[in-house]
Design a protein around this motif. Sequence first.
Motif, PDB file in Angstrom:
ATOM      1  N   ASN A  26       0.698  -1.134   0.313  1.00  0.00           N
ATOM      2  CA  ASN A  26      -0.149  -0.017   0.324  1.00  0.00           C
ATOM      3  C   ASN A  26       1.003   1.452   0.008  1.00  0.00           C
ATOM      4  OD1 ASN A  26      -2.925  -1.319  -0.284  1.00  0.00           O
ATOM      5  ND2 ASN A  26      -1.835  -1.511   2.540  1.00  0.00           N
ATOM      6  N   TRP A  27       1.956   1.005   1.096  1.00  0.00           N
ATOM      7  CA  TRP A  27       2.826   2.468   0.935  1.00  0.00           C
ATOM      8  C   TRP A  27       2.921   2.838  -0.908  1.00  0.00           C
ATOM      9  CZ3 TRP A  27       7.044   1.897   5.305  1.00  0.00           C
ATOM     10  CH2 TRP A  27       6.150   1.631   6.505  1.00  0.00           C
ATOM     11  N   VAL A  28       3.489   1.725  -1.108  1.00  0.00           N
ATOM     12  CA  VAL A  28       4.353   1.988  -2.572  1.00  0.00           C
ATOM     13  C   VAL A  28       2.725   2.359  -3.554  1.00  0.00           C
ATOM     14  CG1 VAL A  28       5.094   1.383  -4.573  1.00  0.00           C
ATOM     15  CG2 VAL A  28       6.284   0.084  -2.644  1.00  0.00           C
ATOM     16  N   SER A  29       2.415   1.979  -3.409  1.00  0.00           N
ATOM     17  CA  SER A  29       0.663   2.283  -4.427  1.00  0.00           C
ATOM     18  C   SER A  29       0.642   3.929  -3.779  1.00  0.00           C
ATOM     19  CB  SER A  29      -0.187   1.509  -5.048  1.00  0.00           C
ATOM     20  OG  SER A  29      -0.585   0.977  -3.108  1.00  0.00           O
ATOM     21  N   MET A  30       0.216   4.107  -2.755  1.00  0.00           N
ATOM     22  CA  MET A  30      -0.283   5.060  -2.355  1.00  0.00           C
ATOM     23  C   MET A  30       0.665   6.569  -2.709  1.00  0.00           C
ATOM     24  SD  MET A  30      -2.419   3.858   1.463  1.00  0.00           S
ATOM     25  CE  MET A  30      -3.646   5.303   1.583  1.00  0.00           C
ATOM     26  N   GLN A  31       1.705   6.190  -2.250  1.00  0.00           N
ATOM     27  CA  GLN A  31       3.014   7.717  -3.422  1.00  0.00           C
ATOM     28  C   GLN A  31       2.894   8.189  -3.971  1.00  0.00           C
ATOM     29  OE1 GLN A  31       6.750   6.474  -3.005  1.00  0.00           O
ATOM     30  NE2 GLN A  31       6.441   4.566  -4.618  1.00  0.00           N
ATOM     31  N   GLU A  32       2.102   7.295  -5.141  1.00  0.00           N
ATOM     32  CA  GLU A  32       1.759   8.762  -6.307  1.00  0.00           C
ATOM     33  C   GLU A  32       0.263   9.273  -5.826  1.00  0.00           C
ATOM     34  OE1 GLU A  32       3.688   7.480  -8.966  1.00  0.00           O
ATOM     35  OE2 GLU A  32       3.628   5.988  -7.586  1.00  0.00           O
ATOM     36  N   GLU A  33      -0.864   9.495  -5.173  1.00  0.00           N
ATOM     37  CA  GLU A  33      -1.384  10.175  -4.727  1.00  0.00           C
ATOM     38  C   GLU A  33      -1.200  11.127  -3.587  1.00  0.00           C
ATOM     39  OE1 GLU A  33      -6.433   8.896  -3.629  1.00  0.00           O
ATOM     40  OE2 GLU A  33      -4.729   7.482  -4.878  1.00  0.00           O
ATOM     41  N   PHE A  34      -0.602  10.481  -2.266  1.00  0.00           N
ATOM     42  CA  PHE A  34      -0.341  11.236  -1.368  1.00  0.00           C
ATOM     43  C   PHE A  34       0.583  11.345  -1.403  1.00  0.00           C
ATOM     44  CE2 PHE A  34      -3.940   7.930  -0.494  1.00  0.00           C
ATOM     45  CZ  PHE A  34      -4.725   9.306  -0.153  1.00  0.00           C
ATOM     46  N   GLU A  35       1.058  12.892  -0.576  1.00  0.00           N
ATOM     47  CA  GLU A  35       2.279  13.305  -0.062  1.00  0.00           C
ATOM     48  C   GLU A  35       2.434  12.088   0.766  1.00  0.00           C
ATOM     49  OE1 GLU A  35       2.649  17.158   1.529  1.00  0.00           O
ATOM     50  OE2 GLU A  35       5.136  16.770   2.469  1.00  0.00           O
ATOM     51  N   ALA A  36       3.801  10.830   0.622  1.00  0.00           N
ATOM     52  CA  ALA A  36       3.637  10.019   1.618  1.00  0.00           C
ATOM     53  C   ALA A  36       4.967  10.362   2.696  1.00  0.00           C
ATOM     54  CB  ALA A  36       3.701   9.159   1.105  1.00  0.00           C
ATOM     55  N   ILE A  37       5.036  10.002   3.809  1.00  0.00           N
ATOM     56  CA  ILE A  37       6.136  10.177   4.960  1.00  0.00           C
ATOM     57  C   ILE A  37       6.672   8.537   5.612  1.00  0.00           C
ATOM     58  CG2 ILE A  37       7.240  11.024   6.989  1.00  0.00           C
ATOM     59  CD1 ILE A  37       5.076  13.757   6.051  1.00  0.00           C
ATOM     60  N   TYR A  38       7.191   8.009   5.439  1.00  0.00           N
ATOM     61  CA  TYR A  38       7.552   6.754   6.178  1.00  0.00           C
ATOM     62  C   TYR A  38       8.240   6.615   6.829  1.00  0.00           C
ATOM     63  CZ  TYR A  38       4.611   5.527   1.841  1.00  0.00           C
ATOM     64  OH  TYR A  38       3.209   5.845   1.250  1.00  0.00           O
ATOM     65  N   SER A  39       8.492   6.054   8.225  1.00  0.00           N
ATOM     66  CA  SER A  39       9.293   6.313   8.620  1.00  0.00           C
ATOM     67  C   SER A  39       9.586   4.961   9.356  1.00  0.00           C
ATOM     68  CB  SER A  39       9.070   6.948  10.489  1.00  0.00           C
ATOM     69  OG  SER A  39       9.423   7.435  11.046  1.00  0.00           O
ATOM     70  N   VAL A  40      11.119   4.815   9.558  1.00  0.00           N
ATOM     71  CA  VAL A  40      11.890   3.984  10.504  1.00  0.00           C
ATOM     72  C   VAL A  40      11.347   4.107  11.860  1.00  0.00           C
ATOM     73  CG1 VAL A  40      13.760   2.203  10.628  1.00  0.00           C
ATOM     74  CG2 VAL A  40      13.576   3.058   8.573  1.00  0.00           C
ATOM     75  N   VAL A  41      10.480   3.252  12.654  1.00  0.00           N
ATOM     76  CA  VAL A  41      10.770   3.882  14.120  1.00  0.00           C
ATOM     77  C   VAL A  41      11.025   3.414  15.174  1.00  0.00           C
ATOM     78  CG1 VAL A  41       8.111   4.894  13.929  1.00  0.00           C
ATOM     79  CG2 VAL A  41       8.329   2.581  13.821  1.00  0.00           C
TER      80      VAL A  41
END
Length: 330
Positions: A26-41
């Motif tokens: 989902n992260w991969v597909s949603m990065q097109e439509e959203f301003e995506a922020i992915y963290s290594v928590v």
Amino acid sequence: RPRLFSGMQPTQDSLHIGNYLGALVNWVSMQEEFEAIYSVVDLHSLTVDVDPGVLRTRTRATAAQYIAAGVDPAKSAIFVQSHVAEHAELTWVLSCITGFGEAGRMTQFKDKSSKRGSEGTNVGLFTYPILMAADILLYDAARVPVGEDQRQHLELSRNLAQRFNGRYGETFVVPEPHILQATAKIQDLQEPTAKMSKTSPAGSIDLLADPKQTAKRIRSAVTDLEREIRYDEAEKPGISNLLSIYSALDGRTIAQLETDYEGKGYGDLKKDLAEVVVGVLGPIRERAMQLLDDPAELDRILADGAERVRPIASATLARVYDRVGLLAPS
Ligand code: ATP
Ligand code: MG
């Protein structure tokens, strides 16, 4: 573009196929439509006792797997949670509007703490969902793509956002979970009534495992004493889980797979599934290995990610401090 936040804990060298199908896809597909922020928590993973050197290795490895799976650092910000101090700072403020009983109702805390016993359970494990709320609320994230196990934590994030807004005026965006039902809960291969987890790695299919190990894990997956290949979560949790993974990777529906495997045995299903899994994970593993060969480049990507998100986080925290009445430094 609406904003999106999600993260994974660097609690193992490798992510597993539950993390991949439940969230990363989902992260991969949603990065097109959203301003995506992915963290290594990484702050979250301090709730587990871990060697400092190992934690550093796993932090880079987790970031490498995001990228290898298709998260594009040119589109999405990828950063390490502890590089942005506001996560810890907002957690304190949110802790002060969280009820003790409310936090105590979190089922993941109950599960994990009952496994560890009271001596092995730290306060960080208890306040973990509040740190997670801070992660999300700092960025005004409208959507949070996660697996089913995070639904309750997300509900807490929503409650805290609404409570804060109600008490101090509109401050936070109330986040919506984004959970894909078909793959939201991949089960453990050895214990198919429990979710696949980095904390019990014996029953997982790992993104960084070599193909032989993956095939062996699938071959020895726990099934049942029948012979029929049929989706039935209650009676046949092992087979149902294998069918879910198969369907998600191969595109055939579960009904189609049931038809295609009529009259065939569990061994056939496992052998074919192993091929499909290795076919998808193989290239991800290779790409991750390449990225890990160049830690300086990875660190540069992570520094860039932190730089991009820091202004958002600091603006939110300043707004929060002001709202609750903390005197601004002159
Ligand atoms: P840990 O045991 O350390 O908690 P984990 O496997 O639960 O590890 P997390 O880093 O806590 O992994 O979660 C990362 C993301 O993967 C979250 O969005 C979570 O909902 C999702 N996820 C975790 N396990 C599964 C699973 N078995 N099926 C689907 N999604 C999952
Ligand atoms: Mg988890």
